[in-house]
Design a protein around this motif. Structure first.
Motif, PDB file in Angstrom:
ATOM      1  N   GLN A  77       0.827  -1.207   0.000  1.00  0.00           N
ATOM      2  CA  GLN A  77       0.000   0.000   0.000  1.00  0.00           C
ATOM      3  C   GLN A  77       0.860   1.255   0.000  1.00  0.00           C
ATOM      4  N   TRP A  78       0.214   2.373  -0.357  1.00  0.00           N
ATOM      5  CA  TRP A  78       0.844   3.688  -0.269  1.00  0.00           C
ATOM      6  C   TRP A  78       0.762   4.146   1.174  1.00  0.00           C
ATOM      7  N   GLU A  79       1.873   4.640   1.705  1.00  0.00           N
ATOM      8  CA  GLU A  79       1.920   5.145   3.079  1.00  0.00           C
ATOM      9  C   GLU A  79       2.279   6.625   3.031  1.00  0.00           C
ATOM     10  N   PRO A  80       1.284   7.511   3.245  1.00  0.00           N
ATOM     11  CA  PRO A  80       1.537   8.954   3.132  1.00  0.00           C
ATOM     12  C   PRO A  80       2.639   9.452   4.070  1.00  0.00           C
ATOM     13  N   ASN A 138       5.726   8.722   2.506  1.00  0.00           N
ATOM     14  CA  ASN A 138       5.751   9.252   1.140  1.00  0.00           C
ATOM     15  C   ASN A 138       6.297   8.204   0.168  1.00  0.00           C
ATOM     16  N   ALA A 139       5.837   6.971   0.380  1.00  0.00           N
ATOM     17  CA  ALA A 139       6.319   5.851  -0.437  1.00  0.00           C
ATOM     18  C   ALA A 139       5.366   4.680  -0.301  1.00  0.00           C
ATOM     19  N   HIS A 140       5.482   3.733  -1.239  1.00  0.00           N
ATOM     20  CA  HIS A 140       4.779   2.469  -1.079  1.00  0.00           C
ATOM     21  C   HIS A 140       5.530   1.639  -0.048  1.00  0.00           C
ATOM     22  N   VAL A 141       4.770   0.853   0.685  1.00  0.00           N
ATOM     23  CA  VAL A 141       5.358  -0.015   1.703  1.00  0.00           C
ATOM     24  C   VAL A 141       4.762  -1.403   1.582  1.00  0.00           C
ATOM     25  N   LEU A 142       5.464  -2.340   2.159  1.00  0.00           N
ATOM     26  CA  LEU A 142       4.970  -3.697   2.290  1.00  0.00           C
ATOM     27  C   LEU A 142       4.789  -3.935   3.775  1.00  0.00           C
TER      28      LEU A 142
END
Length: 89
Positions: free
Chosen positions: A16-19, A22-26
């Motif tokens: 998902q995107w993690e605001p 400021n990046a996609h994360v797993l």
């Protein structure tokens, strides 16, 4: 890595995107991995139905300036498999 295999995220893992980052994360039960743009692009294509070959083709269409991507995608997927982020069907 066989091109006809179907990679998918392991159960319990979420991309998902993690605001805040400021990046996609797993995300997974033990923590979180912040992903770079390349890893994010590859994981975004893993829907549990596409083969490795189809993932590579889609990425080459999205990023034609990057040139052939098979080697890089397979290397990343092998690393992700080794880290137990994904499984192959």
């Amino acid at each position: 890595m066989m091109l006809d295999q179907v990679p998918a995220l392991r159960p319990g893992f979420r991309f998902q995107w993690e605001p805040v980052q400021n990046a996609h994360v797993l995300l997974y039960p033990e923590g979180m991995v912040k992903l770079n743009d390349s890893a994010s692009a590859i994981l975004a294509e893993l829907d549990g139905t596409r083969t490795v070959e189809q993932v590579v083709a889609r990425l080459e269409q999205q990023f034609p300036e990057a040139g052939p991507l098979k080697e890089d995608v397979c290397e990343f997927l092998a690393d992700a498999l080794g880290k137990h982020w994904i499984l192959l069907q």
